[in-house]
Scaffold this motif. Structure first.
Motif, PDB file in Angstrom:
ATOM      1  N   GLU A 134       0.811  -1.200   0.000  1.00 52.74           N
ATOM      2  CA  GLU A 134       0.000   0.000   0.000  1.00 52.74           C
ATOM      3  C   GLU A 134       0.857   1.268   0.000  1.00 52.74           C
ATOM      4  N   THR A 135       2.044   1.176   0.551  1.00 55.33           N
ATOM      5  CA  THR A 135       2.900   2.349   0.671  1.00 55.33           C
ATOM      6  C   THR A 135       4.021   2.285  -0.359  1.00 55.33           C
ATOM      7  N   PRO A 136       4.121   3.271  -1.228  1.00 56.77           N
ATOM      8  CA  PRO A 136       5.171   3.249  -2.251  1.00 56.77           C
ATOM      9  C   PRO A 136       6.533   3.539  -1.642  1.00 56.77           C
ATOM     10  N   PRO A 137       7.607   3.248  -2.356  1.00 58.48           N
ATOM     11  CA  PRO A 137       8.940   3.569  -1.836  1.00 58.48           C
ATOM     12  C   PRO A 137       9.106   5.070  -1.660  1.00 58.48           C
ATOM     13  N   ALA A 138       9.995   5.438  -0.729  1.00 58.36           N
ATOM     14  CA  ALA A 138      10.225   6.858  -0.473  1.00 58.36           C
ATOM     15  C   ALA A 138      10.776   7.565  -1.698  1.00 58.36           C
ATOM     16  N   LYS A 139      11.610   6.862  -2.458  1.00 59.99           N
ATOM     17  CA  LYS A 139      12.186   7.443  -3.663  1.00 59.99           C
ATOM     18  C   LYS A 139      11.547   6.819  -4.890  1.00 59.99           C
ATOM     19  N   GLY A 140      11.211   7.643  -5.851  1.00 62.34           N
ATOM     20  CA  GLY A 140      10.590   7.170  -7.081  1.00 62.34           C
ATOM     21  C   GLY A 140      11.374   7.598  -8.302  1.00 62.34           C
ATOM     22  N   SER A 141      10.746   7.509  -9.441  1.00 62.05           N
ATOM     23  CA  SER A 141      11.392   7.908 -10.689  1.00 62.05           C
ATOM     24  C   SER A 141      10.339   8.331 -11.693  1.00 62.05           C
ATOM     25  N   ALA A 142      10.756   9.133 -12.650  1.00 63.33           N
ATOM     26  CA  ALA A 142       9.908   9.548 -13.758  1.00 63.33           C
ATOM     27  C   ALA A 142      10.767   9.577 -15.015  1.00 63.33           C
ATOM     28  N   LYS A 143      10.424   8.750 -15.973  1.00 67.10           N
ATOM     29  CA  LYS A 143      11.191   8.632 -17.212  1.00 67.10           C
ATOM     30  C   LYS A 143      10.299   9.013 -18.389  1.00 67.10           C
ATOM     31  N   VAL A 144      10.772   9.941 -19.191  1.00 66.26           N
ATOM     32  CA  VAL A 144      10.038  10.317 -20.398  1.00 66.26           C
ATOM     33  C   VAL A 144      10.292   9.262 -21.461  1.00 66.26           C
ATOM     34  N   ALA A 202      -2.555  13.641 -10.817  1.00 63.80           N
ATOM     35  CA  ALA A 202      -2.990  12.289 -11.174  1.00 63.80           C
ATOM     36  C   ALA A 202      -2.442  11.323 -10.137  1.00 63.80           C
ATOM     37  N   TYR A 203      -3.093  10.173 -10.024  1.00 65.64           N
ATOM     38  CA  TYR A 203      -2.660   9.138  -9.085  1.00 65.64           C
ATOM     39  C   TYR A 203      -2.127   7.952  -9.865  1.00 65.64           C
ATOM     40  N   ALA A 204      -0.931   7.490  -9.493  1.00 67.29           N
ATOM     41  CA  ALA A 204      -0.351   6.307 -10.136  1.00 67.29           C
ATOM     42  C   ALA A 204       0.716   5.725  -9.222  1.00 67.29           C
ATOM     43  N   GLU A 205       0.784   4.412  -9.158  1.00 65.76           N
ATOM     44  CA  GLU A 205       1.831   3.695  -8.416  1.00 65.76           C
ATOM     45  C   GLU A 205       1.935   4.144  -6.962  1.00 65.76           C
ATOM     46  N   GLY A 206       0.773   4.384  -6.331  1.00 67.10           N
ATOM     47  CA  GLY A 206       0.750   4.726  -4.920  1.00 67.10           C
ATOM     48  C   GLY A 206       1.094   6.163  -4.587  1.00 67.10           C
ATOM     49  N   SER A 207       1.298   7.002  -5.600  1.00 69.69           N
ATOM     50  CA  SER A 207       1.677   8.403  -5.380  1.00 69.69           C
ATOM     51  C   SER A 207       0.774   9.330  -6.165  1.00 69.69           C
ATOM     52  N   LEU A 208       0.668  10.555  -5.693  1.00 72.31           N
ATOM     53  CA  LEU A 208       0.071  11.621  -6.479  1.00 72.31           C
ATOM     54  C   LEU A 208       1.177  12.318  -7.260  1.00 72.31           C
ATOM     55  N   TRP A 209       0.875  12.662  -8.498  1.00 71.82           N
ATOM     56  CA  TRP A 209       1.819  13.345  -9.381  1.00 71.82           C
ATOM     57  C   TRP A 209       1.202  14.688  -9.738  1.00 71.82           C
ATOM     58  N   LEU A 250       3.270  24.773 -12.922  1.00 77.37           N
ATOM     59  CA  LEU A 250       3.432  25.805 -13.939  1.00 77.37           C
ATOM     60  C   LEU A 250       4.657  26.667 -13.642  1.00 77.37           C
ATOM     61  N   ARG A 251       4.563  27.527 -12.681  1.00 78.96           N
ATOM     62  CA  ARG A 251       5.711  28.375 -12.355  1.00 78.96           C
ATOM     63  C   ARG A 251       6.922  27.543 -11.922  1.00 78.96           C
ATOM     64  N   GLY A 252       6.673  26.450 -11.224  1.00 78.88           N
ATOM     65  CA  GLY A 252       7.762  25.601 -10.765  1.00 78.88           C
ATOM     66  C   GLY A 252       8.432  24.800 -11.859  1.00 78.88           C
ATOM     67  N   GLU A 253       7.813  24.650 -13.013  1.00 82.64           N
ATOM     68  CA  GLU A 253       8.368  23.970 -14.179  1.00 82.64           C
ATOM     69  C   GLU A 253       8.918  22.584 -13.825  1.00 82.64           C
ATOM     70  N   ARG A 254       8.099  21.802 -13.134  1.00 82.74           N
ATOM     71  CA  ARG A 254       8.535  20.464 -12.749  1.00 82.74           C
ATOM     72  C   ARG A 254       7.316  19.605 -12.418  1.00 82.74           C
ATOM     73  N   LEU A 255       7.559  18.309 -12.297  1.00 86.42           N
ATOM     74  CA  LEU A 255       6.538  17.347 -11.912  1.00 86.42           C
ATOM     75  C   LEU A 255       6.872  16.844 -10.513  1.00 86.42           C
ATOM     76  N   TRP A 256       5.928  16.996  -9.595  1.00 85.61           N
ATOM     77  CA  TRP A 256       6.134  16.557  -8.221  1.00 85.61           C
ATOM     78  C   TRP A 256       5.512  15.184  -7.989  1.00 85.61           C
ATOM     79  N   ARG A 257       6.215  14.359  -7.234  1.00 85.87           N
ATOM     80  CA  ARG A 257       5.704  13.063  -6.767  1.00 85.87           C
ATOM     81  C   ARG A 257       5.488  13.148  -5.259  1.00 85.87           C
ATOM     82  N   ILE A 258       4.280  12.807  -4.812  1.00 84.74           N
ATOM     83  CA  ILE A 258       3.958  12.803  -3.391  1.00 84.74           C
ATOM     84  C   ILE A 258       3.499  11.392  -3.024  1.00 84.74           C
ATOM     85  N   PRO A 259       4.385  10.565  -2.439  1.00 87.84           N
ATOM     86  CA  PRO A 259       3.998   9.202  -2.073  1.00 87.84           C
ATOM     87  C   PRO A 259       3.028   9.229  -0.898  1.00 87.84           C
ATOM     88  N   LEU A 260       2.035   8.347  -0.929  1.00 93.28           N
ATOM     89  CA  LEU A 260       0.976   8.379   0.070  1.00 93.28           C
ATOM     90  C   LEU A 260       0.979   7.149   0.964  1.00 93.28           C
TER      91      LEU A 260
END
Length: 384
Positions: A50-60, A306-313, A317-327
Motif C-alpha cells: 500500500e505504501t510506495p517507496p520513499a524514492k521514485g522515478s519519472a522517465k520520459v 494524477a494518481y499512479a503507483e501509490g503516489s500523487l503526481w 506551472l511556475r515551478g516547471e517540474r513534476l512533483w511526486r507525493i507518495p501516500l
C-alpha cells in the motif's frame, strides 16, 4: 530546497502566484531532488504493497505530439486516442497516441478566452461508451459554465461536435482564478474546481460558487449526499483549484494555487473549509483543514494532478517540474520529489495512462511561457 514533515503535513521550502505563475521538462530518465524528511507523528500503519517507496522515478518515454496551442484539458479515450482542449482557440482535438496525428473535432461555441479563462477542463461522460458525450468547463462573456456535447467521429474533421447543452452555469469568471478542472468521480458524480476570480471574499461565502469544489449530477443538479442542502458546494475556502484526483481508496485530492507563500495539496472532505483567504498553507487552526503538503509558489503553482503507483503526481506551472507525493493513507509517506525540472517549461495537465504510465502536457503558449523552450507538447511517462 528543504523538505520537512511537520504536523502531518509536508512542507517544501524553496516563492508570487497572483495568477498561474510561470514554467517544466524532456526525454530520458530523471531523478528526484527531494531532501530527507524529519518525522513528526507517524502516519497510520499500511502494508508494504500500500505504501510506495520513499524514492521514485519519472522517465520520459517519448513525445507523442507537439505543436499544441494552449492545451488545458486532457481526456484519454478507452478505445485509444486522447482529447485535448485549447484554452485560447476554444477547440477540442483528438490525438492518436501511437502516431501523434491530430484530428480537430471542432470549435466549442460561446468560449470567450481572456486572461486565464477560455476552454479549460474536459471530461468524458461516465456513460461515454453509450452516449458519446464530452463535458467541458468554459469561460463565456458572462460566466464560467459546464456544457456537454455529442462527439460523432463519423462526421468530417472539424464538424464532429454537437451543439453544447448547458449543464451548469453561473460560476464567477475573471481574468484570473477561473479554476476549470472537471472530473467524474468513482461515484459517477461530476466534480469541478471553481476559482474565486481574485475576489477573495467569495471563497468563504457558502452561497457563492467561487473558491469552491463543486459536486453535481451529470445533469447539473446538486449531488445526493452533498454537505449543504440544495447546493452543489462540496468544499470551500479555496483560492484556485486546478487539480482533482482520486486515490486507490477513492479519496478525493485537490491541488491549488497559493498567493505569495504556499501552494497546497489537500485531502478533500465534504463540507471542509480550507481556509482561504483567512489562512494560506498550514495554520494549525482547527477551524480550517490543513494541507497534506505545501510548497513555496516558485516551486509549484500547481495545475493538474494524477494518481499512479501509490503516489500523487502534480504538474507545476511556475515551478516547471513534476512533483511526486507518495501516500500512506491520507498522509504523505515521504518527502515530495521533483522531476523534469526546467526541461519542458510550464507543466499543465497530468493524467493516468494506466499502470505505471502517465500522459503529461506542457503550457508554454499560455502567455507566461518561455519561447526558447518551444511550443507545447504531449509526452508519455513511465513512473514509480
Amino acid at each position: 530546497m528543504t523538505v520537512v514533515l511537520a504536523a502531518a503535513a509536508l512542507v517544501v521550502t524553496a516563492g508570487c502566484s497572483s495568477g498561474e505563475g510561470g514554467g517544466a521538462d524532456g526525454p530520458g530518465a530523471s531523478s528526484g531532488t527531494g531532501s530527507p524528511a524529519s518525522h513528526a507523528p507517524s502516519a497510520p500503519a499500511a502494508t508494504a504493497d500500500e505504501t510506495p517507496p520513499a524514492k521514485g522515478s519519472a522517465k520520459v518515454l517519448r513525445t507523442v505530439t507537439d505543436g499544441l496551442d494552449t492545451p488545458w484539458g486532457l481526456a484519454p479515450l478507452a478505445g485509444g486516442g486522447l482529447l485535448v482542449s485549447s484554452r485560447d482557440e476554444g477547440t477540442i482535438t483528438r490525438i492518436d497516441e501511437k502516431t501523434g496525428a491530430k484530428t480537430p473535432l471542432g470549435e466549442v461555441p460561446g468560449v470567450a478566452p481572456a486572461g486565464e479563462g477560455g476552454l479549460l477542463g474536459i471530461a468524458l461522460s461516465p456513460d461515454y461508451a453509450s452516449d458519446h458525450m464530452i463535458y467541458a468547463y468554459l469561460t463565456t462573456a458572462s460566466d464560467n459554465r459546464i456544457v456537454r456535447m455529442l462527439y460523432d467521429e463519423r462526421k468530417p474533421s472539424g464538424e464532429q461536435l454537437g451543439a453544447p447543452d448547458t449543464v451548469f452555469k453561473g460560476i464567477p469568471k475573471g481574468m484570473i482564478h477561473n479554476g476549470g478542472r472537471i472530473a467524474f468521480g468513482p461515484d459517477r458524480m461530476l466534480y469541478a474546481g471553481a476559482g474565486e476570480t481574485g475576489d477573495r471574499g467569495l471563497a468563504q461565502d457558502k452561497e457563492s460558487l467561487g473558491g469552491k469544489i463543486l459536486r453535481m449530477t451529470p445533469e447539473g443538479e446538486p449531488a445526493p449526499g452533498n454537505p449543504f442542502p440544495d447546493s452543489v458546494v462540496y468544499s470551500y475556502g479555496h483560492r484556485n483549484v486546478q487539480g482533482l484526483a482520486w486515490d486507490r481508496e477513492q479519496r478525493l485530492w485537490a491541488a491549488e494555487f497559493g498567493q505569495d507563500t504556499w501552494d497546497e495539496l489537500n485531502r478533500i472532505e465534504p463540507g471542509g473549509n480550507y481556509g482561504w483567504p483567512v489562512v494560506e498553507g498550514i495554520s494549525h487552526n482547527s477551524a480550517y483543514r490543513d494541507p497534506v503538503a505545501q510548497w513555496h509558489t516558485d516551486e509549484a503553482s500547481p495545475s493538474g494532478i494524477a494518481y499512479a503507483e501509490g503516489s500523487l503526481w502534480m504538474a507545476s506551472l511556475r515551478g516547471e517540474r513534476l512533483w511526486r507525493i507518495p501516500l500512506n493513507g491520507t498522509e504523505a509517506s515521504a518527502a515530495p520529489e521533483d522531476f523534469l525540472t526546467d526541461r519542458y517549461g510550464r507543466l499543465r495537465t497530468v493524467v493516468s495512462a494506466g499502470g505505471d504510465r502517465l500522459w503529461l502536457t506542457t503550457s508554454e503558449t499560455d502567455g507566461r511561457g518561455t519561447p526558447e523552450k518551444g511550443d507545447d507538447r504531449l509526452v508519455e511517462l513511465e513512473v514509480r
